[in-house]
Design an enzyme around this catalytic site. Structure first.
Site, PDB file in Angstrom:
ATOM      1  N   LYS A 218       4.050  -0.182   8.312  1.00 16.32           N
ATOM      2  CA  LYS A 218       3.760   1.168   7.784  1.00 16.32           C
ATOM      3  C   LYS A 218       4.749   2.164   7.906  1.00 16.32           C
ATOM      4  CE  LYS A 218       0.131   5.357   7.806  1.00 16.32           C
ATOM      5  NZ  LYS A 218      -1.120   5.958   8.009  1.00 16.32           N
TER       6      LYS A 218
ATOM      7  N   THR B 220       4.299   4.399   3.457  1.00 16.54           N
ATOM      8  CA  THR B 220       4.359   3.491   2.606  1.00 16.54           C
ATOM      9  C   THR B 220       4.240   2.644   3.515  1.00 16.54           C
ATOM     10  OG1 THR B 220       5.769   4.564   0.442  1.00 16.54           O
ATOM     11  CG2 THR B 220       5.244   1.832   0.641  1.00 16.54           C
TER      12      THR B 220
ATOM     13  N   ASP C 224     -10.652  10.210   6.074  1.00 11.91           N
ATOM     14  CA  ASP C 224     -10.477  10.231   4.730  1.00 11.91           C
ATOM     15  C   ASP C 224     -10.807   8.629   4.555  1.00 11.91           C
ATOM     16  OD1 ASP C 224      -8.716  10.049   1.748  1.00 11.91           O
ATOM     17  OD2 ASP C 224      -7.034   8.575   3.126  1.00 11.91           O
TER      18      ASP C 224
ATOM     19  N   GLY D 256       1.148  -1.590   0.149  1.00 11.06           N
ATOM     20  CA  GLY D 256       0.053  -0.337   0.324  1.00 11.06           C
ATOM     21  C   GLY D 256       0.468   0.869   0.454  1.00 11.06           C
TER      22      GLY D 256
ATOM     23  N   GLY E  94       0.577   5.613   0.669  1.00 12.25           N
ATOM     24  CA  GLY E  94      -0.401   6.736   1.182  1.00 12.25           C
ATOM     25  C   GLY E  94      -0.142   8.194   0.755  1.00 12.25           C
ATOM     26  N   GLY E  95      -0.719   9.144   1.590  1.00 13.29           N
ATOM     27  CA  GLY E  95       0.058  10.406   1.125  1.00 13.29           C
ATOM     28  C   GLY E  95       0.298  10.585   2.410  1.00 13.29           C
ATOM     29  N   PHE E  96       0.784   9.860   3.623  1.00 10.41           N
ATOM     30  CA  PHE E  96       1.986  10.170   4.607  1.00 10.41           C
ATOM     31  C   PHE E  96       3.038   9.216   4.584  1.00 10.41           C
ATOM     32  CE2 PHE E  96      -2.058  12.636   5.858  1.00 10.41           C
ATOM     33  CZ  PHE E  96      -0.863  13.344   6.073  1.00 10.41           C
TER      34      PHE E  96
END
Length: 431
Positions: free
Chosen positions: A116, A101, A212, A95, A97-99
């Site tokens: 994350k 991986t 989100d 995945g 995202g904005g903040f």
């Protein structure tokens, strides 16, 4: 006369020197003071992080990252997580995202995890890191992803460790790499809608807004049970205010148009985003598709257009059996009606997530019928999903289109099957 003049000159010379000295010293003191204040504020967050980390028992392990606890959850060492993910192998990336991986990993004890990895170790990312840790450690719900632990603030990188959910996202199953015709029957999609609504209603009940909500943040296990994930944008919502003012964040296609315009975040912002999710479940179409016509790029726009035209059937995924199964048709029309309520431009006209969950449960159980069961099918005229049964009475919850008492309804249809023109409901514009 000469002596007095000489004395006066000396006095003036001395005063001039003092003035010059003060002119140099005072600005220097001011500049030094401002620099000290700047560095003090810069370090304040780091000190706050240290003082909050009161749970960590540094004496129990020379490596404070391993074997300690932070906010009630275990601290992992960077080395352990690096090994678990094969040094963050790109092939293990699951995945982005904005903040950060997300990578698949396997711990020494055999647990499968999702790690994350925040993009940058700076003030903004540390703040985001702390926010997510604090929020997740206080939540307990079967449809929310569980946080196993994290690295410490002194780690080489900021890492969050979650339970691994193996079956991908709802987005991937609807219109992504895992999408296959008939793979997600309506019964499964209805289950996904109910469980996602349950998780969001729980968050709102604990004064948390997700911010989100999207199908990429709804994970599925192999039994297609929902796990809502990614609280990187979540915001604790104070009890004594009506909204939180903040710059728009989130994902194009899901952002509440009122939030985007006024920078006012409320729980109804999540409701709008969930309305888009419901339309995705009905249509199997992505929230944003640049290949669609200009006024249909946003799925919310396309959905409202089809509703206005009385052409809901054109929006529904043909694989759902909408034309052949009256029970599917009844539920799809009811869910579309509910999605329409969630997509109202004015947040006051949207139901709460608690009400959304209640209506979904009624629809799933068969205790709720659409207000009008006629569906316009292009080329096939008008059909009725229960032509052999008497028209059921309208439930009290739906006697107003907005699902709210004492609120004047907007210029909008009674149901998703009526043709209409609306001036009050406009989808958000992606940026």
């Amino acid at each position: 006369m000469f002596v007095g003049s000489e004395t006066e000159k000396k006095r003036l010379s001395k005063a001039g020197k003092v003035g010059i000295a003060l002119g140099v010293i005072l600005p220097s003191i001011l500049i030094i003071g401002l620099l000290l204040l700047f560095f003090k504020r810069r370090r304040s967050f780091s000190r706050e992080f240290q003082t909050r980390n009161t749970y960590a028992d540094h004496s129990s392990n020379p490596d404070v990252e391993g074997g300690s606890v932070y906010f009630g959850i275990p601290l992992f060492s960077y080395k352990e997580l690096e090994e678990a993910t094969s040094r963050f192998d790109l092939n293990k990336q699951v995945g982005d995202g904005g903040f950060g991986t997300v990578y698949y990993g396997k711990l020494h004890d055999g647990r499968e995890v999702a790690v994350k990895r925040l993009y940058e170790h700076n003030y903004r990312r540390v703040e985001q890191f702390m926010n997510e840790v604090q929020i997740l450690t206080r939540l307990r719900h079967k449809n929310l992803v569980s946080l196993y632990g994290c690295t410490s603030r002194t780690s080489r990188e900021l890492l969050l460790v979650y339970e691994y959910i193996p079956n991908g996202t709802v987005a991937s199953h609807l219109h992504g790499e895992s999408a296959k015709p008939g793979l997600l029957p309506w019964s499964t999609r209805m289950k996904i809608a109910v469980e996602t609504a349950s998780a969001l209603a729980y968050l709102h009940a604990t004064d948390i807004i997700h911010r989100d909500v999207k199908t990429n943040n709804i994970l599925l296990d192999y039994s297609y049970c929902v796990k809502v994930a990614d609280f990187g944008l979540s915001r604790l919502f104070p009890n004594d205010v009506t909204h939180v003012s903040t710059a728009p964040q989130g994902t194009p296609g899901y952002v509440d148009p009122e939030y985007y315009q006024c920078y006012q975040l409320t729980s109804k912002s999540d409701v709008y985003s969930f309305g888009v999710v419901l339309i995705e479940l009905i249509s199997s179409k992505p929230a944003v598709d640049m290949n669609r016509d200009k006024d249909e790029i946003n799925l919310s726009n396309l959905a409202i257009k089809k509703i206005q035209e009385g052409s809901l059937v054109e929006l529904v995924d043909p694989c759902l059996g909408f034309d052949s199964d009256n029970e599917v048709k009844r539920m799809v029309v009811s869910v579309a009606e509910l999605a329409f309520q969630c997509l109202q431009r004015d947040k006051e006209l949207r139901p709460s997530m608690e009400k959304v969950l209640e209506m979904l449960l009624r629809i799933e159980s068969g205790k709720h019928e659409p207000e009008h069961l006629e569906v316009v099918d292009a080329g096939h005229g008008v059909s009725n999903v229960n032509s052999q049964q008497p028209q059921p009475s309208i439930s009290p919850e739906w006697d107003q289109i907005v699902l709210l008492k004492n609120v004047k309804p907007p210029s909008s249809p009674i149901t998703v099957t009526d043709s209409w023109e609306s001036e009050s409901t406009t989808p958000n514009v992606s940026s």
